[in-house]
Design a protein around this motif. Structure first.
Motif, PDB file in Angstrom:
ATOM      1  N   UNK A  64       0.833  -1.193   0.000  1.00 26.15           N
ATOM      2  CA  UNK A  64       0.000   0.000   0.000  1.00 26.15           C
ATOM      3  C   UNK A  64       0.875   1.253   0.000  1.00 26.15           C
ATOM      4  N   UNK A  65       2.005   1.167   0.714  1.00 19.67           N
ATOM      5  CA  UNK A  65       2.918   2.306   0.761  1.00 19.67           C
ATOM      6  C   UNK A  65       3.383   2.660  -0.643  1.00 19.67           C
ATOM      7  N   UNK A  66       3.807   1.660  -1.363  1.00 13.09           N
ATOM      8  CA  UNK A  66       4.326   1.929  -2.713  1.00 13.09           C
ATOM      9  C   UNK A  66       3.226   2.438  -3.622  1.00 13.09           C
ATOM     10  N   UNK A  67       2.109   1.717  -3.590  1.00 15.26           N
ATOM     11  CA  UNK A  67       1.009   2.109  -4.479  1.00 15.26           C
ATOM     12  C   UNK A  67       0.527   3.505  -4.116  1.00 15.26           C
ATOM     13  N   UNK A  68       0.371   3.734  -2.802  1.00 14.90           N
ATOM     14  CA  UNK A  68      -0.111   5.025  -2.358  1.00 14.90           C
ATOM     15  C   UNK A  68       0.851   6.130  -2.768  1.00 14.90           C
ATOM     16  N   UNK A  69       2.115   5.848  -2.674  1.00 13.13           N
ATOM     17  CA  UNK A  69       3.095   6.853  -3.052  1.00 13.13           C
ATOM     18  C   UNK A  69       3.023   7.157  -4.548  1.00 13.13           C
ATOM     19  N   UNK A  70       2.886   6.086  -5.322  1.00 13.57           N
ATOM     20  CA  UNK A  70       2.728   6.315  -6.766  1.00 13.57           C
ATOM     21  C   UNK A  70       1.533   7.217  -7.017  1.00 13.57           C
ATOM     22  N   UNK A  71       0.428   6.889  -6.334  1.00 13.88           N
ATOM     23  CA  UNK A  71      -0.789   7.678  -6.522  1.00 13.88           C
ATOM     24  C   UNK A  71      -0.552   9.124  -6.147  1.00 13.88           C
ATOM     25  N   UNK A  72       0.050   9.301  -4.968  1.00 24.08           N
ATOM     26  CA  UNK A  72       0.278  10.666  -4.497  1.00 24.08           C
ATOM     27  C   UNK A  72       1.202  11.410  -5.447  1.00 24.08           C
ATOM     28  N   UNK A  73       2.191  10.708  -5.947  1.00 26.34           N
ATOM     29  CA  UNK A  73       3.117  11.337  -6.880  1.00 26.34           C
ATOM     30  C   UNK A  73       2.406  11.783  -8.148  1.00 26.34           C
ATOM     31  N   UNK A  74       1.626  10.876  -8.684  1.00 20.23           N
ATOM     32  CA  UNK A  74       0.837  11.254  -9.867  1.00 20.23           C
ATOM     33  C   UNK A  74       0.033  12.506  -9.582  1.00 20.23           C
TER      34      UNK A  74
END
Lengths: 76, 486, 498, 558
Positions: free
Chosen positions: C171-181
């Motif tokens: 979730x950390x990685x996915x969430x970070x990707x999302x936040x970055x986008x």
């Protein structure tokens, strides 16, 4: 069977008398032939013989020796 | 105006009385006599309440009681119309008989958990009233589900593994079918027609094609699995493990009747008989119901278990009503309506008799019933009257509905339906009359020993009702006529 | 100016600040016994403020609060209207009930020393979510997004199962990707318009010369948010995260986290880009409808095959989010009302369901479907709540789930998409399957060893569970209040006045 | 108007039925005999005006209305009920008595019904009553078969009425068998009349009643069907062949039969066949003749059944093979049997001669040569079995007689004597019958050519009988009959069907097992791969997200 023969003779005589009597009465035929004197006697003989033949023949084919006895016994 | 106002309060009472009874029964659990008295008094009060509605409804009034608005355009409403009136009348009348009988049965068999039983019963009656008096499909659905839920503890009353299994089949079939089929049907209807109110002449006419209409009808018919149209009939024989008063409730008072009532109500008030007739969208159902009638009758012939035989008999009889509804003619619809009442009173008699035989002698199989009519003359005489009614012979109530169904089928030249009724009549006679013959003609083998008095009184009353309904069919007839008149 | 009126003025900031301060307090005190009351108190204050805000917003229409008094171009504006006040209400109310519920569940599932951390993280997550909802500033939303995400990772990682760590990491990685986008998208917007304030961005958009930059911004932002709200097919992180998090955390996340993301998406779609914008030949609504439908069907089907109830409910959440985004995509009053109603209703019933499962987990130590066999006999009240929640997920009349689906279907018809209505109904049938499977196990199976040993859930867990279940029923029978609020939100989003 | 209802001939009988069920002893006896007598009085006191109307179920019911046909049949039914009741006085079964009165009352109800619905209601009650008569003898299986047959006939009739109601209401009027509705009605009535292919129910059921019950059974059901046919399907040409087949069938089976009461039952079918033919002719004379023949037939068949019942009661059997030589010990019964048999054979100076002459006259007037000659021949055949074979083998032939343990009581003798006297009286003075059968006054009965014709016919038959006596000797056993259709065929079908279905099921289950395994495997794989029910790797999620974004951007760039 003398009695039977006697009865038969009696009946034959009766029938002859009836046929003779039939010649002296006024007929009201509906189909022509039935007005012929003695027609009924011949018709009666033939029809009865046919009926007996028919029944006897059918009896030979369709008659079963066994009755529905078990049920009749139960049902009374 | 006052009439309508009082009418609406009566509607409310019809729901409140059984609910209060349920609460009282729970509270009075320690005092069996008072508890059972509460059931009886409640049943009488409910009967009076429903009876008080009757004159207004016959006079053409349609009392309305809005319960609550869920959201704009989504209301819970009670509204009486002739068919609901008839159903409510039947259920409330038979509740009295069933209460008397249940008291005898539960005590006679020393059943456990009687308080729970009577309470659930009262809730089921409340739900039945809701189904009968529902003013739109959503309301009907809610009470329909409540009925399924409240009868579950009754079906599993014995709590044996077999009973639990039956209860599982019961609930899963009924709820599953209603969720998967009935609910979508209701939503579909709502959005095609813009409403789910029951309106005479239907609300779907011209808004949906014949094929879609046939599909929608199928969703309703199989969604209302309580009507036990094959292949969704298995729950009914399974539920036979329940105590007999419950079977009577299922088969006569409430549950299966709620199913056919829904189907009939939908054909009359949602589709509209004329629309169905014009589009032929219900023709397929005539065949399905006809098949159910014949198949159920054939199965009934092979069943040795008495209640199982009666259960399949019910399946067949229900499909008479479904078939009549599918014929979509006013006459047949009248027949269907009247048959709801007629079948109720006669089937309850049959089940009462079956339970009485069980209570007195613990006999459950047809093959054990030799000479039982000589030992229990009242019970089996009542049974015979009920059986005659199932066959549709005068002077019993079963004749009435059949008359209109045949007239409806004949006037439409639906010879398939006529043939089904003809054949099934013979089959009905073939699986019910032998029981009576066996009971009365075989040697007695024992002294006269009837079931408890309460049970005998109840079954005698319903048997008498079966004959009286034939002689004085005024009320159901007028309600049925009002159902199809415009 | 009376005291109350003074408070009214500062309500927006109280809503966010109360949990944030509470978190700080909990973290400082670090006493296991004290942390729970503090957390509840903070949530209570926040909820009270949100509740009050509802009335204020109904009176005033829009409440704007400038942090530090700076003008919007420079400072940060908290902007509350009919749309996000509903979200605030849901988040605070559910958080409060969750915290009430959490005490015994947390005590059982989390090591003593970490309990204060847990409550602190719960409050931080709550504050982050509330901040996302309340802020009128695109970048500030990113900040709150990160706050909520980071705390959420921690919460998930606190799960006692080792798989919780993996799930949290994922979730950390996915969430970070999302936040970055998301933040890239916001950056693009800033480049184009020179402001981060949403209201101002809207004002300036017509002057933007390069539509490509705008579309790119839209793509980044929407995909970023879609990751956070677990829009199909970006949902794969969710089942694990929900499945392995501590029960109380699952309740909070399932009921609120995705909903706030949905709100953000709605805000950008309706408030900023305009729902009918097209990316090239593809219309946003078309894509959204397609993905929503896929979510409704595929996730529901996946739920049918789950062996763990928490995962089952998690997949169900993905499906239910599909309904909500479908409502957004319909972009008409009825559809949007349905979407927002479903946000509320789904929070209630999914909350109830996860709470019930949390209680089962407490008593049986397992949330595997097989271990729930016959639990209806030993934990009847919990099972009843679970049943009501399940019926709500199906959309049975009499539960709130029916009302929201009703509006969705209505919206589909209003849009002339009868087939869509049919799809909604058809997907509910799949819900019948997975809920039916669950209820069948709960009520009709012979109880197993675990179930037989179990006793009814403790009152402190039972009451919140029953409260949410009861609300599910109540709003199913009388949906006047939520329907009114959701309707107001829909009106605002569609550009009308509340 | 409504007080006319009190004059309904069925009313005392049905009330009497209930009373008999409750009462016992001498009072029961009185009620049992008095109510049919009261019914006879009412038949004649009922004015021939429009009957009272009642509204029931939206239908107008006319429970009682009289006309000359009703009066004729009503009289016959009342006489049969009186005679049967008197004859049955030694029979102490309350159940049979109550059933018999119900049965008789319902038969009156059918006759006096003023509309189709009332008619049908009584029709069904008649079925119940008659079934109860059989059941009351403990004959459960035969009773069930009988009840099922009547349920079948009843529901056909019912369906026909219900279907026809749309076109023309419930009035009793002539129908043409040209629609399915009226065809159903016709079929339902013919079931009760004992028409092929269900004729066998008559001989199957009636002999299972008690020695007294069969007297009632022989009178009502089939003749009520004749009355209804006269009202509803006069002149329906299809009835002529049906009637002829019945006549031939009845004669042949009667000639073959061993059990007296079964023989008489077959004979009923044969004689009803005469009436059906006459109704098929449909001229006023023919219809009147059918009615007259029904009247007379009720009397002589009743008399014969009483004689047979007396023999059965006395000896415990009614099988010709077990009987013989009873003339000396049972002279009264022998006389009754001879009078009845000769009347059936239409011997001049018996009532049968009068009514059969009327039928033949009607056929002649209609120039229906085939039917005329056929029925003349069958008349000769009737003489064979009823006039000769029956009395000869049962009573007269020289043989060691079975002991007659129970002699006929005075009441039984009274009943037989009364019936015999009426038959002879009508035979001697045909005017007695003609007076209340309007339309047959013109028939020449006691003219010399007619008498001579008939005597020749009968003497000719007698000669054949003596000649072929050996062929007519009774044998134990049964003749395969049409009841094979419902007694044996279903069993065969069920057997074959279950064997077939077992094979089909076996084949299906094999197939479905394979299928489910395959489906399971596919679905599992599908679940694992496609449904994302398993765990995604984090990289996959990132990839999907990036791909989605990439697609968006790509589109945006275009």
């Amino acid at each position: 069977m003398p009695i039977a023969r006697l009865v038969l003779a009696g009946l034959a005589g009766l029938l002859a008398a009836l046929i003779v009597a039939d010649m002296f009465v006024m007929h009201h035929p509906a189909f022509g032939i039935d007005g012929t004197p003695g027609f009924a006697a011949i018709f009666g003989l033939v029809a009865s013989a046919a009926a007996i033949a028919l029944a006897f023949g059918w009896g030979q084919i369709a008659r079963r020796r066994e009755t529905a006895a078990e049920e009749e016994g139960r049902d009374g | 105006m006052t009439a309508i106002a009082s009418g609406s309060s009566l509607l409310g009472l019809a729901l409140v009385i059984p609910t209060v009874v349920a609460v009282l029964v729970m509270l009075l659990g320690r005092l069996p006599n008072l508890r059972d008295a509460a059931s009886l008094v409640g049943a009488l009060l409910l009967f009076v309440t429903i009876g008080a509605l009757l004159p207004d409804v016959l006079a053409g009034a349609r009392p309305v009681l809005p319960l609550v608005t869920i959201a704009p355009g989504l209301d819970l409403v009670l509204r009486v119309e002739p068919l609901g009136m008839l159903f409510a009348l039947v259920a409330s009348t038979l509740w009295i008989a069933n209460s008397v009988y249940s008291i005898g049965y539960m005590r006679g068999n020393q059943e456990p958990r009687q308080t729970m039983f009577f309470a659930a019963f009262a809730v089921a009656i409340a739900a039945t009233m809701g189904v009968a008096l529902a003013g739109n499909l959503v309301t009907l659905f809610l009470f329909y589900e409540l009925l399924s839920l409240s009868t579950y503890p009754l079906v599993t009353h014995k709590q044996t593994p077999e009973a639990m299994r039956a209860g599982r089949v019961y609930l899963l079939t009924l709820i599953g079918a209603s969720m998967i089929l009935l609910l979508p049907a209701i939503v579909w209807t709502a959005f095609v027609a813009g409403t789910t109110d029951f309106q005479l002449g239907g609300i779907l006419g011209g808004k949906i094609g014949p094929l879609a209409m046939a599909v929608l009808l199928g969703l309703f018919v199989f969604g209302a699995a309580k009507a036990a149209v094959m292949p969704l009939h298995r729950w009914l024989p399974a539920a036979m493990v329940a105590p007999t008063p419950v079977s009577a409730l299922l088969h006569a008072v409430a549950v299966v009747k709620a199913g056919v009532f829904t189907i009939l109500k939908v054909t009359v008030y949602i589709f509209g008989l004329d629309t169905l007739q014009a589009t032929g969208a219900s023709q397929w159902l005539v065949y399905v119901a006809g098949f159910t009638i014949i198949a159920a009758s054939l199965v009934a012939m092979t069943a040795d278990d008495l209640k199982r035989r009666l259960a399949y008999s019910t399946i067949g009889q229900l499909s008479y009503i479904v078939m009549a509804a599918a014929l979509a003619s006013p006459l047949a619809a009248m027949g269907a309506a009247i048959h709801i009442a007629a079948h109720a009173v006669s089937k309850i008699t049959l089940f009462f008799a079956a339970g009485s035989v069980y209570t007195a002698e613990h006999v459950t199989k047809v093959s054990q019933m030799d000479g039982i009519g000589r030992r229990m003359p009242w019970t089996m005489a009542a049974f015979t009257i009920g059986a005659l009614s199932m066959i549709g012979l005068p002077p019993t109530a079963g004749f009435l509905g059949k008359w209109f169904m045949l007239a409806g089928a004949g006037s439409l030249h639906e010879w398939f339906a006529v043939a089904v009724i003809v054949v099934s009549t013979v089959l009905n006679a073939a699986y019910l009359l032998p029981i009576a013959a066996r009971a009365f003609l075989k040697p007695a083998g024992g002294p006269v020993a009837e079931a408890p008095v309460a049970m005998v009184v109840a079954l005698t009353a319903t048997a008498a009702g079966t004959v009286l309904l034939f002689l004085f069919p005024e009320v159901p007839y007028r309600l049925a006529s009002a159902l199809v008149s415009r | 100016m009376s005291f109350l009126a003074a408070i009214d003025q500062h309500l927006p900031v109280i809503v966010v600040l109360a949990p944030l301060l509470g978190a700080v307090l909990v973290a400082l005190v670090r006493v296991e016994i004290a942390s729970w009351p503090i957390a509840v108190l903070a949530a209570l204050i926040s909820a009270a403020a949100a509740f009050r805000l509802v009335f204020v917003v109904e009176q005033l229409g829009v409440v704007s609060y400038r942090l530090g008094g700076f003008a919007p171009e420079l400072g940060i504006e908290y902007r509350v209207d009919a749309v996000n006040v509903l979200i605030l209400l849901v988040v605070t109310a559910v958080s409060l009930v969750t915290l009430l519920y959490a005490r015994q569940s947390v005590a059982a599932e989390i090591d003593g020393g970490r309990v204060p951390w847990f409550y602190a993280m719960m409050l931080v997550a709550m504050a982050g979510l509330l901040g996302m909802a309340i802020t009128g500033d695109a970048f500030n939303a990113f900040v709150f997004l990160e706050i909520s995400s980071l705390s959420t990772y921690t919460l998930i990682a606190l799960g006692r199962d080792r798989r919780a760590l993996v799930a949290a990491y994922q979730y950390l990685i996915v969430g970070t990707i999302g936040a970055t986008f998301y933040v890239i998208g916001v950056g693009l917007l800033y480049l184009a318009t020179g402001t981060l304030n949403l209201a101002l961005i809207v004002e300036r958009l017509p002057d933007v010369v390069s539509p490509r930059a705008l579309i790119a911004a839209e793509a980044f932002i929407l995909v970023g948010i879609a990751l956070k709200l677990a829009l199909f097919p970006l949902h794969a992180w969710l089942p694990n995260a929900y499945g392995y998090a501590p029960s109380a955390a699952t309740v909070l996340l399932a009921s609120t986290a995705t909903k706030v993301a949905v709100y953000l998406m709605a805000r950008f779609l309706f408030g900023v880009f305009g729902i009918h914008v097209e990316i090239g030949p593809v219309s946003v609504t078309g894509v959204l409808i397609l993905l929503s439908l896929a979510a409704m069907f595929v996730a529901s089907l996946a739920a049918v095959f789950q062996r763990d109830v928490k995962r089952l409910l998690a997949f169900s959440s993905v499906a239910q989010i599909g309904y909500i985004t479908l409502g957004l995509a319909l972009a008409n009053p009825a559809g949007l009302t349905g979407a927002f109603l479903h946000i509320v209703n789904h929070a209630l019933m999914k909350g109830a369901a996860f709470m019930a499962i949390g209680a089962v987990l407490l008593r049986c130590g397992s949330s595997r479907l097989d271990d729930l066999a016959g639990i209806g006999r030993t934990m009847p009240a919990t099972a009843v709540a679970l049943t009501i929640a399940g019926l709500g997920l199906i959309g049975v009349p009499g539960t709130s789930g029916f009302v929201s689906k009703w509006y969705l279907v209505l919206g589909a018809f209003d849009d002339g998409k009868g087939w869509l209505a049919f799809m909604i109904v058809a997907s509910s049938v799949i819900a019948v399957l997975y809920v039916g499977r669950l209820l069948e196990v709960v009520w009709f199976r012979e109880p197993g060893k675990a179930a037989l040993a179990a006793s009814e859930a403790p009152l402190s867990m039972l009451l919140p569970t029953l409260l949410l279940a009861g609300l599910t029923i109540f709003f199913g029978i009388d949906a006047e209040m939520p329907a009114r609020l959701a309707g107001a939100a829909a009106t605002v989003l569609l550009g009308g006045h509340p | 108007m409504a007080e006319t209802l009190l004059l309904a001939p069925w009313l005392p009988l049905i009330v009497g039925s209930l009373l008999v069920a409750v009462l016992r002893g001498r009072v029961q006896d009185i009620v049992f005999v008095a109510t049919p007598a009261l019914a006879l009085i009412l038949v004649w006191s009922l004015p021939q005006t429009a009957g009272p109307d009642f509204n029931w179920l939206g239908l107008t019911l006319t429970p009682v209305v009289s006309d000359s046909t009703a009066r004729l049949f009503g009289t016959a039914f009342a006489l049969a009920a009186i005679g049967g009741a008197i004859f049955a006085l030694p029979q102490r079964s309350s159940a049979e008595r109550a059933a018999a009165l119900l049965y008789a009352g319902a038969a009156q109800g059918v006759i006096f019904a003023g509309d189709l619905v009332t008619l049908f209601l009584f029709w069904e009650v008649m079925a119940i009553g008659s079934a109860l008569v059989i059941f009351s003898n403990g004959a459960s299986r035969a009773g069930l078969r009988y009840a099922l047959m009547h349920a079948f006939g009843g529901v056909l009739f019912f369906a026909g009425i219900a279907a026809s109601i749309g076109s023309g209401g419930t009035a009793i009027r002539p129908f043409a068998a040209d629609s399915i509705g009226s065809l159903l009605m016709l079929a339902g009535i013919l079931v009760n009349a004992g028409a092929p292919p269900v004729s066998a129910w008559v001989a199957d059921a009636y002999p299972r009643a008690s020695w007294s019950g069969a007297v009632f059974l022989s009178a009502f059901t089939t003749k009520a069907a004749i009355a209804v046919l006269i009202r509803l399907f006069p002149g329906e040409a299809a009835l002529i062949p049906v009637g002829l087949i019945m006549a031939v069938y009845g004669m042949i089976y009667a000639l073959l039969e061993n059990d007296i009461r079964r023989m008489l039952s077959y004979s009923i079918v044969g004689q009803v066949g005469f009436m059906v033919v006459a109704i098929g002719i449909g001229t006023p004379l023919a219809l009147a003749a059918a009615g007259a023949h029904a009247f007379v037939h009720i009397l002589y068949k009743g008399l014969l059944m009483m004689a047979a019942g007396t023999v059965l009661r006395a000896t415990g059997t009614a099988r010709l093979t077990a009987l013989g030589g009873l003339a000396r010990s049972m002279p009264f019964a022998t006389c009754a049997m001879i009078v009845g048999g000769l009347s059936l054979s239409a011997m001049p100076l018996t009532a049968g001669f009068v009514s059969k002459s009327a039928i033949m006259q009607a056929l002649a007037d209609d120039h229906d040569a085939v039917a005329w000659f056929a029925l003349t021949a069958i008349s000769a055949g009737s003489m064979l079995y009823a006039g000769l074979r029956l009395p000869w083998f049962a009573m007269l032939r020289p043989s060691t007689p079975r002991p007659a343990t129970l002699q006929a009581t005075p009441a039984m003798k009274l009943a037989m004597g009364g019936a015999g006297l009426i038959l002879l009286a009508i035979g001697a003075a045909p005017g007695l019958l003609m007076r209340f059968v309007p339309g047959i006054e013109s028939v020449a009965v006691l003219t010399s050519d007619h008498i001579l014709f008939q005597l020749q016919l009968l003497v000719g038959a007698s000669i054949c009988f003596v000649l072929f006596l050996r062929l007519l000797v009774p044998h134990a056993g049964t003749t395969v009959d049409t009841d094979w259709l419902w007694r044996c065929l279903p069993q065969l079908l069920v057997k074959a069907g279950s064997a077939l279905s077992r094979q089909v099921l076996a084949a299906l289950s094999l197939k479905s097992r394979v299928d489910t395994r395959k489906i399971q495997a596919i679905s599992e794989a599908w679940v694992q791969r496609t449904m994302h029910a398993g765990n995604w790797r984090t990289g996959d999620i990132a990839l999907v997200a990036t791909a989605l974004l990439g697609i968006c951007l790509l589109i945006a760039a275009m």
